[in-house]
Design a protein around this motif. Structure first.
Motif, PDB file in Angstrom:
ATOM      1  N   PHE A   1      10.169 148.882   9.995  1.00 45.40           N
ATOM      2  CA  PHE A   1       9.493 147.744   9.374  1.00 45.40           C
ATOM      3  C   PHE A   1       7.998 148.054   9.344  1.00 45.40           C
ATOM      4  CE2 PHE A   1       7.313 143.658   9.441  1.00 45.40           C
ATOM      5  CZ  PHE A   1       8.035 142.882   8.539  1.00 45.40           C
ATOM      6  N   PRO A   2       7.420 148.317   8.163  1.00 47.17           N
ATOM      7  CA  PRO A   2       5.987 148.663   8.105  1.00 47.17           C
ATOM      8  C   PRO A   2       5.130 147.461   8.516  1.00 47.17           C
ATOM      9  CG  PRO A   2       7.135 149.302   6.086  1.00 47.17           C
ATOM     10  CD  PRO A   2       8.056 148.396   6.837  1.00 47.17           C
ATOM     11  N   LYS A   3       4.377 147.624   9.589  1.00 41.83           N
ATOM     12  CA  LYS A   3       3.616 146.510  10.141  1.00 41.83           C
ATOM     13  C   LYS A   3       2.179 146.497   9.631  1.00 41.83           C
ATOM     14  CE  LYS A   3       4.651 147.548  14.471  1.00 41.83           C
ATOM     15  NZ  LYS A   3       4.840 147.456  15.944  1.00 41.83           N
ATOM     16  N   ALA A   4       1.631 145.290   9.572  1.00 41.57           N
ATOM     17  CA  ALA A   4       0.236 145.111   9.189  1.00 41.57           C
ATOM     18  C   ALA A   4      -0.675 145.723  10.245  1.00 41.57           C
ATOM     19  CB  ALA A   4      -0.069 143.624   9.015  1.00 41.57           C
ATOM     20  N   GLY A   5      -1.908 145.967   9.849  1.00 39.55           N
ATOM     21  CA  GLY A   5      -2.855 146.559  10.777  1.00 39.55           C
ATOM     22  C   GLY A   5      -4.226 145.923  10.679  1.00 39.55           C
TER      23      GLY A   5
ATOM     24  N   VAL B   1       9.636 130.856  12.561  1.00 41.85           N
ATOM     25  CA  VAL B   1      10.588 131.943  12.810  1.00 41.85           C
ATOM     26  C   VAL B   1      10.779 132.146  14.310  1.00 41.85           C
ATOM     27  CG1 VAL B   1      10.892 134.450  12.651  1.00 41.85           C
ATOM     28  CG2 VAL B   1      10.257 133.137  10.623  1.00 41.85           C
ATOM     29  N   CYS B   2       9.683 132.084  15.076  1.00 37.32           N
ATOM     30  CA  CYS B   2       9.794 132.251  16.532  1.00 37.32           C
ATOM     31  C   CYS B   2      10.605 131.115  17.150  1.00 37.32           C
ATOM     32  CB  CYS B   2       8.406 132.311  17.158  1.00 37.32           C
ATOM     33  SG  CYS B   2       7.467 133.792  16.720  1.00 37.32           S
ATOM     34  N   ALA B   3      10.375 129.892  16.687  1.00 39.84           N
ATOM     35  CA  ALA B   3      11.141 128.753  17.204  1.00 39.84           C
ATOM     36  C   ALA B   3      12.616 128.890  16.864  1.00 39.84           C
ATOM     37  CB  ALA B   3      10.573 127.451  16.645  1.00 39.84           C
ATOM     38  N   ARG B   4      12.912 129.375  15.659  1.00 44.04           N
ATOM     39  CA  ARG B   4      14.311 129.565  15.266  1.00 44.04           C
ATOM     40  C   ARG B   4      14.967 130.670  16.081  1.00 44.04           C
ATOM     41  NH1 ARG B   4      13.334 130.830   9.336  1.00 44.04           N
ATOM     42  NH2 ARG B   4      15.500 131.586   9.436  1.00 44.04           N
TER      43      ARG B   4
ATOM     44  N   LEU C   1       7.293 139.449  17.438  1.00 39.19           N
ATOM     45  CA  LEU C   1       7.245 139.167  16.008  1.00 39.19           C
ATOM     46  C   LEU C   1       6.407 140.212  15.289  1.00 39.19           C
ATOM     47  CD1 LEU C   1       8.079 136.931  13.882  1.00 39.19           C
ATOM     48  CD2 LEU C   1       5.701 136.161  14.078  1.00 39.19           C
ATOM     49  N   MET C   2       6.986 140.817  14.268  1.00 39.29           N
ATOM     50  CA  MET C   2       6.275 141.788  13.445  1.00 39.29           C
ATOM     51  C   MET C   2       5.814 141.115  12.154  1.00 39.29           C
ATOM     52  SD  MET C   2       8.769 145.124  13.951  1.00 39.29           S
ATOM     53  CE  MET C   2      10.228 144.298  13.287  1.00 39.29           C
ATOM     54  N   ILE C   3       4.602 141.434  11.740  1.00 39.21           N
ATOM     55  CA  ILE C   3       4.058 140.947  10.475  1.00 39.21           C
ATOM     56  C   ILE C   3       3.937 142.145   9.549  1.00 39.21           C
ATOM     57  CG2 ILE C   3       2.120 139.801   9.340  1.00 39.21           C
ATOM     58  CD1 ILE C   3       1.477 138.470  12.018  1.00 39.21           C
ATOM     59  N   GLY C   4       4.482 142.012   8.350  1.00 38.56           N
ATOM     60  CA  GLY C   4       4.529 143.147   7.444  1.00 38.56           C
ATOM     61  C   GLY C   4       3.206 143.448   6.769  1.00 38.56           C
ATOM     62  N   VAL C   5       3.113 144.659   6.247  1.00 35.30           N
ATOM     63  CA  VAL C   5       1.955 145.048   5.445  1.00 35.30           C
ATOM     64  C   VAL C   5       1.802 144.034   4.310  1.00 35.30           C
ATOM     65  CG1 VAL C   5       1.052 146.809   3.886  1.00 35.30           C
ATOM     66  CG2 VAL C   5       2.187 147.488   6.011  1.00 35.30           C
TER      67      VAL C   5
ATOM     68  N   VAL D   1       7.586 138.546   7.728  1.00 39.09           N
ATOM     69  CA  VAL D   1       7.697 138.654   9.182  1.00 39.09           C
ATOM     70  C   VAL D   1       9.132 139.021   9.530  1.00 39.09           C
ATOM     71  CG1 VAL D   1       5.843 137.003   9.671  1.00 39.09           C
ATOM     72  CG2 VAL D   1       8.209 136.195   9.496  1.00 39.09           C
ATOM     73  N   ALA D   2       9.304 139.621  10.692  1.00 43.50           N
ATOM     74  CA  ALA D   2      10.636 139.941  11.202  1.00 43.50           C
ATOM     75  C   ALA D   2      10.570 139.963  12.721  1.00 43.50           C
ATOM     76  CB  ALA D   2      11.128 141.289  10.672  1.00 43.50           C
ATOM     77  N   VAL D   3      11.665 139.574  13.341  1.00 45.08           N
ATOM     78  CA  VAL D   3      11.747 139.569  14.800  1.00 45.08           C
ATOM     79  C   VAL D   3      12.275 140.916  15.268  1.00 45.08           C
ATOM     80  CG1 VAL D   3      12.884 138.536  16.803  1.00 45.08           C
ATOM     81  CG2 VAL D   3      12.037 137.076  14.952  1.00 45.08           C
ATOM     82  N   ALA D   4      11.532 141.549  16.167  1.00 45.62           N
ATOM     83  CA  ALA D   4      11.961 142.832  16.723  1.00 45.62           C
ATOM     84  C   ALA D   4      12.913 142.627  17.893  1.00 45.62           C
ATOM     85  CB  ALA D   4      10.756 143.653  17.166  1.00 45.62           C
ATOM     86  N   GLU D   5      12.570 141.694  18.784  1.00 41.83           N
ATOM     87  CA  GLU D   5      13.395 141.441  19.966  1.00 41.83           C
ATOM     88  C   GLU D   5      13.127 140.031  20.471  1.00 41.83           C
ATOM     89  OE1 GLU D   5      13.167 144.277  23.138  1.00 41.83           O
ATOM     90  OE2 GLU D   5      13.027 145.993  21.797  1.00 41.83           O
ATOM     91  N   VAL D   6      14.055 139.532  21.275  1.00 39.02           N
ATOM     92  CA  VAL D   6      13.839 138.314  22.051  1.00 39.02           C
ATOM     93  C   VAL D   6      14.045 138.687  23.511  1.00 39.02           C
ATOM     94  CG1 VAL D   6      14.518 135.927  22.460  1.00 39.02           C
ATOM     95  CG2 VAL D   6      14.664 136.871  20.149  1.00 39.02           C
ATOM     96  N   ASN D   7      13.059 138.362  24.334  1.00 37.18           N
ATOM     97  CA  ASN D   7      13.027 138.821  25.716  1.00 37.18           C
ATOM     98  C   ASN D   7      13.281 137.674  26.685  1.00 37.18           C
ATOM     99  OD1 ASN D   7      11.651 141.707  25.324  1.00 37.18           O
ATOM    100  ND2 ASN D   7      10.653 140.241  23.967  1.00 37.18           N
ATOM    101  N   ALA D   8      14.274 137.850  27.546  1.00 29.03           N
ATOM    102  CA  ALA D   8      14.600 136.815  28.525  1.00 29.03           C
ATOM    103  C   ALA D   8      13.476 136.617  29.532  1.00 29.03           C
ATOM    104  CB  ALA D   8      15.894 137.177  29.254  1.00 29.03           C
ATOM    105  N   PHE D   9      12.730 137.690  29.824  1.00 31.73           N
ATOM    106  CA  PHE D   9      11.650 137.618  30.808  1.00 31.73           C
ATOM    107  C   PHE D   9      10.323 138.001  30.149  1.00 31.73           C
ATOM    108  CE2 PHE D   9      15.439 139.102  33.398  1.00 31.73           C
ATOM    109  CZ  PHE D   9      15.773 137.829  33.843  1.00 31.73           C
TER     110      PHE D   9
END
Length: 362
Positions: free
Chosen positions: A227-231, A290-293, A308-312, A317-325
């Motif tokens: 997923f090409p991310k913004a910079g 998106v994060c709330a969903r 959360l990744m933000i695209g170029v 946006v796309a979710v990379a992972e959800v972390n329990a901790f």
């Protein structure tokens, strides 16, 4: 007075920071059940009516050996054994809570198990309509199989992730074409296997890349299209957003010159105001939605960290992972408008616990 118990590593900063937040809210210091006691199968006795919080095992060497088996703590691998042991241990915690009168578990152990399996987590998010990068259907058994599936999908760039793991351990940003291979990772290929390193490095010898992937594949792999991310300022960025009781409250920008933005791998905290300006008010609202969903896919968890990744172009946006901790963000207070201004992530969770108890007493 509300009684709290933490399953964690005594003296570890996660446990300490949560205890400090409890003190700020006038609650007595939580009791601590060591992870090592749970993993050794010791009898777990809880105070009646206590609220039980499950913390990360952290970096405790003894707990790590009980989870993955004996070996160097820096080694990469053993994720399958780690996940199985963690799942068994959290089930024991749930059983102890269920047999203790009035005790309440502040987490869903089945959800923790899903969040620590990247394949299951991705599938759950995708089924709920949460934007995630496309993934290879798998299973990916070795490097040759990975290249074959990449060719079939028409993907030249992917992220290869161990199915079970955290802190970017074993993750590879892979760019492969007919005449060139480049793998960027924090994995160090050594004579005795793979080890985690604080240095992100590149491998361009396909023999080395194949050896790394083949060794990681034994515990299962999850492979996503890049997923090409913004910079900003020559660094790619993403966000760790903490969602407490269903509401996004805290966000940290992670910026890096490598594909891995983790702060312990040389990533730096970026300027959230700059990111909010780039995406605009509507874009920021969509990102938080998106994060709330994503968090809503794990309704039994008081708090989760959403990567959360933000695209170029600053639109997708796309979710990379959800972390329990994923709440360990020391000294970070809530962002403006999130409802936790002036509170750190632990304050926000203790406040939510107190609010739940008050509502339940009515």
């Amino acid at each position: 007075m509300t009684s709290l118990t933490v399953v964690g590593t005594p003296g570890e900063r996660r446990v300490t920071l949560f205890a400090e937040a409890c003190a700020r809210y006038g609650l007595r210091e939580p009791g601590v059940v060591p992870w090592t006691a749970v993993l050794r199968g010791e009898d777990l006795r809880l105070e009646p009516g206590t609220l039980v919080r499950i913390e990360s095992p952290g970096e405790d060497a003894e707990a790590d050996a009980l989870l993955r088996g004996p070996g160097e703590p820096s080694r990469v691998g053993g994720g399958g054994a780690w996940h199985a042991a963690l799942t068994t241990a959290t089930a024991r915690i749930r059983e102890a809570v269920e047999r203790t009168p009035g005790a309440v578990l502040l987490a869903d152990v089945d959800e923790i198990a899903v969040m620590f399996d990247k394949r299951l987590c991705h599938a759950r998010l995708s089924a709920a309509g949460v934007p995630v990068p496309p993934a290879l259907p798998g299973p990916v058994g070795d490097y040759a199989g990975l290249r074959e599936q990449m060719d079939q999908a028409g993907w030249g760039r992917v992220f290869v992730k161990p199915a079970h793991g955290s802190s970017a351990s074993g993750i590879i940003a892979l760019h492969a074409s007919a005449d060139r291979v480049r793998a960027v990772t924090s994995v160090e290929l050594a004579g005795d296997g793979l080890h985690n390193s604080l240095q992100v490095r590149s491998y361009e010898d396909e023999i080395d890349v194949a050896a790394i992937v083949d060794m990681l594949a034994g515990d299962g792999l999850h492979v996503e299209r890049w997923f090409p991310k913004a910079g900003v300022g020559g660094r790619t960025i993403d966000l760790r957003v903490v969602v407490v009781d269903g509401t996004p409250t805290h966000a940290v920008v992670r910026a890096s010159r490598t594909p891995m933005t983790n702060l312990h791998l040389g990533g730096e905290r970026g300027d959230l105001d700059v990111v909010r300006e780039k995406v605009g008010p509507q874009g920021w609202g969509r990102a938080l939605d998106v994060c709330a969903r994503a968090a809503a896919c794990f309704p039994g968890s008081l708090a989760v960290g959403v990567d959360l990744m933000i695209g170029v172009g600053w639109r997708s946006v796309a979710v990379a992972e959800v972390n329990a901790f994923g709440d360990l963000l020391p000294r970070l207070t809530g962002f403006p408008g999130g409802g936790a201004e002036g509170l750190d992530t632990y304050d926000a969770q203790v406040r939510a616990i107190a609010a739940r108890r008050t509502a339940g007493a009515r």
